[in-house]
Design an enzyme around this catalytic site. Structure first.
Site, PDB file in Angstrom:
ATOM      1  N   ILE A 226       1.463  -5.595   9.264  1.00  0.00           N
ATOM      2  CA  ILE A 226       0.443  -6.314  10.043  1.00  0.00           C
ATOM      3  C   ILE A 226      -0.893  -6.403   9.301  1.00  0.00           C
ATOM      4  CG2 ILE A 226      -0.891  -6.302  12.180  1.00  0.00           C
ATOM      5  CD1 ILE A 226       1.596  -4.972  13.510  1.00  0.00           C
ATOM      6  N   GLY A 227      -1.360  -5.283   8.777  1.00  0.00           N
ATOM      7  CA  GLY A 227      -2.630  -5.318   8.041  1.00  0.00           C
ATOM      8  C   GLY A 227      -2.560  -6.284   6.871  1.00  0.00           C
ATOM      9  N   MET A 228      -1.462  -6.246   6.151  1.00  0.00           N
ATOM     10  CA  MET A 228      -1.287  -7.166   5.010  1.00  0.00           C
ATOM     11  C   MET A 228      -1.360  -8.612   5.464  1.00  0.00           C
ATOM     12  SD  MET A 228      -0.987  -5.692   2.099  1.00  0.00           S
ATOM     13  CE  MET A 228      -0.340  -4.303   1.148  1.00  0.00           C
TER      14      MET A 228
ATOM     15  N   ARG B 130       7.182 -33.271  11.575  1.00  0.00           N
ATOM     16  CA  ARG B 130       6.180 -32.854  12.565  1.00  0.00           C
ATOM     17  C   ARG B 130       5.571 -31.500  12.208  1.00  0.00           C
ATOM     18  NH1 ARG B 130      11.154 -31.438  14.564  1.00  0.00           N
ATOM     19  NH2 ARG B 130      11.311 -29.498  15.753  1.00  0.00           N
ATOM     20  N   HIS B 131       6.311 -30.694  11.454  1.00  0.00           N
ATOM     21  CA  HIS B 131       5.780 -29.385  11.071  1.00  0.00           C
ATOM     22  C   HIS B 131       4.684 -29.530  10.007  1.00  0.00           C
ATOM     23  CE1 HIS B 131       8.858 -27.614  13.496  1.00  0.00           C
ATOM     24  NE2 HIS B 131       9.795 -28.265  12.821  1.00  0.00           N
TER      25      HIS B 131
ATOM     26  N   HIS C 171       9.511 -23.941   9.645  1.00  0.00           N
ATOM     27  CA  HIS C 171       8.481 -24.564  10.496  1.00  0.00           C
ATOM     28  C   HIS C 171       7.060 -24.386   9.974  1.00  0.00           C
ATOM     29  CE1 HIS C 171      11.123 -24.604  14.413  1.00  0.00           C
ATOM     30  NE2 HIS C 171      11.735 -25.126  13.361  1.00  0.00           N
TER      31      HIS C 171
ATOM     32  N   CYS D  27       3.413  -3.103   3.885  1.00  0.00           N
ATOM     33  CA  CYS D  27       2.623  -1.905   4.220  1.00  0.00           C
ATOM     34  C   CYS D  27       3.409  -1.146   5.285  1.00  0.00           C
ATOM     35  CB  CYS D  27       1.194  -2.263   4.636  1.00  0.00           C
ATOM     36  SG  CYS D  27       1.007  -3.278   6.097  1.00  0.00           S
ATOM     37  N   GLY D  28       2.748  -0.284   6.029  1.00  0.00           N
ATOM     38  CA  GLY D  28       3.479   0.484   7.032  1.00  0.00           C
ATOM     39  C   GLY D  28       4.104  -0.415   8.087  1.00  0.00           C
ATOM     40  N   THR D  29       3.315  -1.347   8.573  1.00  0.00           N
ATOM     41  CA  THR D  29       3.788  -2.272   9.611  1.00  0.00           C
ATOM     42  C   THR D  29       3.938  -3.708   9.133  1.00  0.00           C
ATOM     43  OG1 THR D  29       1.519  -2.760  10.248  1.00  0.00           O
ATOM     44  CG2 THR D  29       2.609  -0.940  11.414  1.00  0.00           C
TER      45      THR D  29
ATOM     46  N   ASP E 147       0.867  -1.178   0.000  1.00  0.00           N
ATOM     47  CA  ASP E 147       0.000   0.000   0.000  1.00  0.00           C
ATOM     48  C   ASP E 147       0.909   1.235   0.000  1.00  0.00           C
ATOM     49  OD1 ASP E 147       0.857   0.340   2.614  1.00  0.00           O
ATOM     50  OD2 ASP E 147      -1.139   0.298   3.507  1.00  0.00           O
ATOM     51  N   HIS E 148       0.308   2.406   0.205  1.00  0.00           N
ATOM     52  CA  HIS E 148       1.096   3.650   0.144  1.00  0.00           C
ATOM     53  C   HIS E 148       2.150   3.719   1.246  1.00  0.00           C
ATOM     54  CE1 HIS E 148      -2.598   4.048   2.439  1.00  0.00           C
ATOM     55  NE2 HIS E 148      -1.931   4.845   3.252  1.00  0.00           N
TER      56      HIS E 148
HETATM   57  C1  RB5 Z   1      -1.522   2.883   6.268  1.00  0.00           C
HETATM   58  O1  RB5 Z   1      -1.510   4.154   6.835  1.00  0.00           O
HETATM   59  C2  RB5 Z   1      -1.216   1.828   7.318  1.00  0.00           C
HETATM   60  O2  RB5 Z   1      -2.294   1.687   8.180  1.00  0.00           O
HETATM   61  C3  RB5 Z   1      -0.896   0.518   6.655  1.00  0.00           C
HETATM   62  O3  RB5 Z   1       0.190   0.691   5.800  1.00  0.00           O
HETATM   63  C4  RB5 Z   1      -0.517  -0.638   7.540  1.00  0.00           C
HETATM   64  O4  RB5 Z   1       0.491  -0.299   8.434  1.00  0.00           O
HETATM   65  C5  RB5 Z   1      -1.606  -1.373   8.166  1.00  0.00           C
HETATM   66  O5  RB5 Z   1      -1.405  -2.430   8.791  1.00  0.00           O
END
Ligand code: RB5
Length: 145
Positions: free
Chosen positions: A67-69, A130-131, A96, A63-65, A7-8
């Protein structure tokens, strides 16, 4: 082929990752975005479906973190996506968990660490045994629900 998307919040790291993969001889399919504001689930689902269908061998989502992806990609049946921030976890999640998508956060790790993390994942091998049994349980759960 490696499917890639961002993402951006991940467009700069994605460019570095694409260059690195192409220099290493991998074929890459870029599912966007190109820097415009977008919603990470749209990109995550496109990359995850490319991997789940067999069009791509594996995927990278940024993405930024990261995590969302990873949350979105893991909604697609057959996808095992992990967000990692360093090479040890990246290698272990292939050995694993046989992850088929790697997620990283551009706002979390620098480019050099991201590339080392990516390489650790790319060049590690699933250990099976096992994995495999544990991954099979996840797949069985997906089939039932
Ligand atoms: C976008 O601002 C941010 O929320 C996204 O890149 C990401 O970090 C979400 O998990």
């Amino acid at each position: 082929m490696i499917a890639i998307g961002c993402d951006h919040g991940g467009v700069n790291l994605k460019k570095e990752v694409i260059n690195h993969l192409q220099e290493r001889g991998f074929e890459v399919k870029d599912f966007g975005c190109n820097g415009e504001k977008c919603d990470y689930p749209d990109i995550a689902f496109a990359v995850a479906e490319s991997v789940a269908s067999g069009e791509s061998d594996k995927g990278v989502l940024i993405c930024g973190t990261g995590i969302g992806m990873s949350i979105a990609a893991n909604k697609v049946r057959g996808i095992r996506a992990a967000v990692v921030t360093e090479p040890t976890s990246a290698g272990l999640t292939k050995e694993h968990n046989n992850t088929n998508i790697l997620c990283m956060g551009e706002r979390i790790i620098g480019t050099v660490l991201a590339i080392e993390t990516l390489d650790s994942w790319l060049y590690s091998e699933f250990m099976g045994g096992r994995h495999q049994q544990r991954i099979d349980k996840i797949a069985e759960y997906e089939e039932k629900h």
